[in-house]
Design an enzyme around this catalytic site. Sequence first.
Site, PDB file in Angstrom:
ATOM      1  N   ASP A 184       6.202 -30.773 -20.075  1.00 49.68           N
ATOM      2  CA  ASP A 184       5.989 -29.362 -20.398  1.00 49.68           C
ATOM      3  C   ASP A 184       6.948 -28.815 -21.447  1.00 49.68           C
ATOM      4  O   ASP A 184       6.729 -27.716 -21.961  1.00 49.68           O
ATOM      5  CB  ASP A 184       6.087 -28.508 -19.125  1.00 49.68           C
ATOM      6  N   GLY A 202      15.163 -35.652 -15.919  1.00 51.92           N
ATOM      7  CA  GLY A 202      14.046 -35.097 -15.171  1.00 51.92           C
ATOM      8  C   GLY A 202      13.144 -36.179 -14.609  1.00 51.92           C
ATOM      9  O   GLY A 202      12.758 -37.105 -15.314  1.00 51.92           O
ATOM     10  N   ALA A 230      -0.239 -32.183 -16.024  1.00 50.03           N
ATOM     11  CA  ALA A 230       0.306 -33.437 -15.500  1.00 50.03           C
ATOM     12  C   ALA A 230      -0.320 -34.624 -16.221  1.00 50.03           C
ATOM     13  O   ALA A 230       0.346 -35.611 -16.520  1.00 50.03           O
ATOM     14  CB  ALA A 230       0.032 -33.528 -14.001  1.00 50.03           C
ATOM     15  N   GLN A 231      -1.607 -34.513 -16.513  1.00 51.97           N
ATOM     16  CA  GLN A 231      -2.332 -35.592 -17.178  1.00 51.97           C
ATOM     17  C   GLN A 231      -1.696 -35.940 -18.519  1.00 51.97           C
ATOM     18  O   GLN A 231      -1.411 -37.108 -18.817  1.00 51.97           O
ATOM     19  CB  GLN A 231      -3.796 -35.153 -17.381  1.00 51.97           C
ATOM     20  N   VAL A 243      21.269 -30.833 -14.966  1.00 52.62           N
ATOM     21  CA  VAL A 243      21.632 -30.791 -16.386  1.00 52.62           C
ATOM     22  C   VAL A 243      22.069 -29.376 -16.744  1.00 52.62           C
ATOM     23  O   VAL A 243      21.392 -28.404 -16.394  1.00 52.62           O
ATOM     24  CB  VAL A 243      20.442 -31.214 -17.270  1.00 52.62           C
ATOM     25  N   GLU A 258      -6.486 -21.827  -8.202  1.00 50.32           N
ATOM     26  CA  GLU A 258      -6.245 -22.822  -7.142  1.00 50.32           C
ATOM     27  C   GLU A 258      -5.474 -22.200  -5.976  1.00 50.32           C
ATOM     28  O   GLU A 258      -5.722 -22.512  -4.820  1.00 50.32           O
ATOM     29  CB  GLU A 258      -5.481 -24.024  -7.717  1.00 50.32           C
ATOM     30  N   LYS A 302      17.695 -33.319 -10.520  1.00 53.14           N
ATOM     31  CA  LYS A 302      18.376 -32.345  -9.669  1.00 53.14           C
ATOM     32  C   LYS A 302      18.265 -32.730  -8.197  1.00 53.14           C
ATOM     33  O   LYS A 302      19.207 -32.610  -7.436  1.00 53.14           O
ATOM     34  CB  LYS A 302      17.677 -31.004  -9.919  1.00 53.14           C
ATOM     35  N   GLY A 334      10.128 -35.473 -13.158  1.00 51.30           N
ATOM     36  CA  GLY A 334       8.785 -34.923 -12.979  1.00 51.30           C
ATOM     37  C   GLY A 334       7.752 -35.924 -13.494  1.00 51.30           C
ATOM     38  O   GLY A 334       8.066 -37.112 -13.671  1.00 51.30           O
TER      39      GLY A 334
END
Lengths: 404, 404
Positions: free
Chosen positions: B300, B10, B317-318, B81, B170, B38, B12
């Site tokens: 995550d 990954g 994300a932090q 994966v 948001e 991916k 991310g």
Amino acid sequence: MRKPKIVILGAGYGGLMTTVNLQKKLGVSEAEIVLVNKNDYHYETTWLHEVSAGTLHHDRSRFKVADVIDKSKVKFVQDTVVDIKTAEKRVILENGELEYDYLVVALGYESETFGIKGLKEYAFSIANINSARQIREHMDYIFATYNNEPVKRDELLTIVVGGAGFTGIELVGELANRVPQLCKEFDIPREKVRIICVEAAPMALPGFDPELVEYAVTQLERKGVEFKIGTAIKECTEDGIIVAKDDQVEEIKAGTVIWAAGVRGSHLIEKAGFENMRGRVKVDPYLRAPGHDDVFIVGDCSLVINEEINRPYPPTAQVAMQEGVTCAKNLAVLVRGQGEMEVFKPDLKGTVCSLGHDDAIGIVFGRKLFGSSASFMKKVVDNRALFLQGGAGLVMKKGKFNFF
Amino acid sequence: MRKPKIVILGAGYGGLMTTVNLQKKLGVSEAEIVLVNKNDYHYETTWLHEVSAGTLHHDRSRFKVADVIDKSKVKFVQDTVVDIKTAEKRVILENGELEYDYLVVALGYESETFGIKGLKEYAFSIANINSARQIREHMDYIFATYNNEPVKRDELLTIVVGGAGFTGIELVGELANRVPQLCKEFDIPREKVRIICVEAAPMALPGFDPELVEYAVTQLERKGVEFKIGTAIKECTEDGIIVAKDDQVEEIKAGTVIWAAGVRGSHLIEKAGFENMRGRVKVDPYLRAPGHDDVFIVGDCSLVINEEINRPYPPTAQVAMQEGVTCAKNLAVLVRGQGEMEVFKPDLKGTVCSLGHDDAIGIVFGRKLFGSSASFMKKVVDNRALFLQGGAGLVMKKGKFNFF
């Protein structure tokens, strides 16, 4: 003395040309002029294949009616025509009624599906700004959907255009330019996308010069368009189309089907009781409906026979705009009760068919044109239409100057 | 001697931060590093609400993985994966297999629909670039369709957002800015469009400072967003949603439903047999899966408990990026067989929730922020993430500088 009231229905090529010519010819005291249109804008019908493909934004192909009419002479009514009562000299609108002394019917064309099953339900057609941008957004959505599916369905990316007449050819030309952009935008390999043009007649662009047709087909095939000529669409379904060539029946799965093979005049022509063929009225030499001295019909609802070949002139913007000029002249004669009405005679300068923004074929003043010279001429034709409708200012605002 | 092989799954926030830190720490001769993803790009998950609303082009929110990795040290494999076989130290990919000595699982989140009927079939969710731009194109298509229908259906123009958590708020903030643009583009009166935000909890942004929440709700309502708080979505259908508040059941017809109320870790976590809660693994202090000294889990898919309040840190994300830094340090320790692994401790600098591009709320270094100062800070946060991933060059290319 009451001024005669002229009501013009439709602000397409025919109606708008009638209006702008009439407002030049007649003084404020000579007649009351009312122009009725569904939208507050005029659009360039002959550019809608570009809007549909997504190669031209719809705002570039329309302008406000208010920007080209002389408000001191013409009253603009934004409304939809529901019916015409010629016996009572009345027009029924969605939100009101209008009486007239003279009527100009310029209600344009509708898609003609010839009773082919499923076309109305499942195929798009290029009818107006609304439908053209819906086609654009549909393709965007289909391409955006492709990569979201657990099992990718390549057939989603197939685009079928029904008809290789003028509109069909111009549309596939734009699509051939647009598809690579769509592929880039949505991370799709170009080779996954098919553009298929299906035509029942034994050749593309029936009636056009064969040398030009061969050039067009070769160029478009080079850009990845597949042609299925002599092939009739038998049915359109949720999943695509069913076609037949000779006795071979084939299903072509497609995420997008656009019907570009037939037009007819407005259904309001039939509803109003005019003698007609598919919504088109064979007008008298002065462009009036037979038996109605006070009703002119211009544009795609009118039918004018080309005596030389004993066939109707095709329903083009060029003819519609020339009819508008003659119609305005004849209305001025009738209003003033003096002078002679003019017999309508189209002056065909030629025809140019685009093959995308950078290529075209055409015959202009009897001369064959190919490639960039034809493409240049196409843009000249488009800009000339703008000039006739709204003068140099409109050409500067909406004109096409991407010549090379 | 064979170099140890580190496989990172990954690209991310968590996986990419692990990779870029690892390539700084380890020499070419110390380890073989393989990054699997991916797509050939990384995307800013926290910007996807903008891509979905259509206020930010998706290309602005992604960059090529190849642009930030050091190819002399990291081998990039673009593949999906399929499974992880920890007993055999192998990863099964769609198009191959990989063996590893150390594994980093950073496979991100998936939408969690809590078994609500119809959500999977009829609601969109913001999962990735593909789904975000599909949402954008779906709304464009719906708006383009509206004016084509013989009887206009206003409910087509209703947009429902499920959830008034961070993502939901948001998203409606962006939609409130986008809808007027859509209305102009497709000739639709603004008052025909409803943006409805449905939240089951008794307040919007549960857990956030109440003063800030009130500011957010008031500002969004002023921009035309309707809130239905304390209202649960019972079912999603082809036509919209069915909600219940207390014992009142109501159907809300909508052309677009976007589910933004729940996320969970990757389903591959369960498939691989890790002990987990909704695809999230409660990792050890060094970020390893319990019982697997060679498997780190970041982002995550990992669950870290905030001891002070005895609740998990939110999957942000932090936190993911800070985990990547610690994970890289600990891998270097293991590879070298010297030094001490670092215990992961998040350093939460604050949270900023945008309310469209021009407004936000937040708490940064313990200080409450509203309006333009919060909005400024949001862009600083976004640019900082880019800086940590790809340095100043990436900030210049993809950063947000529309500060005012």
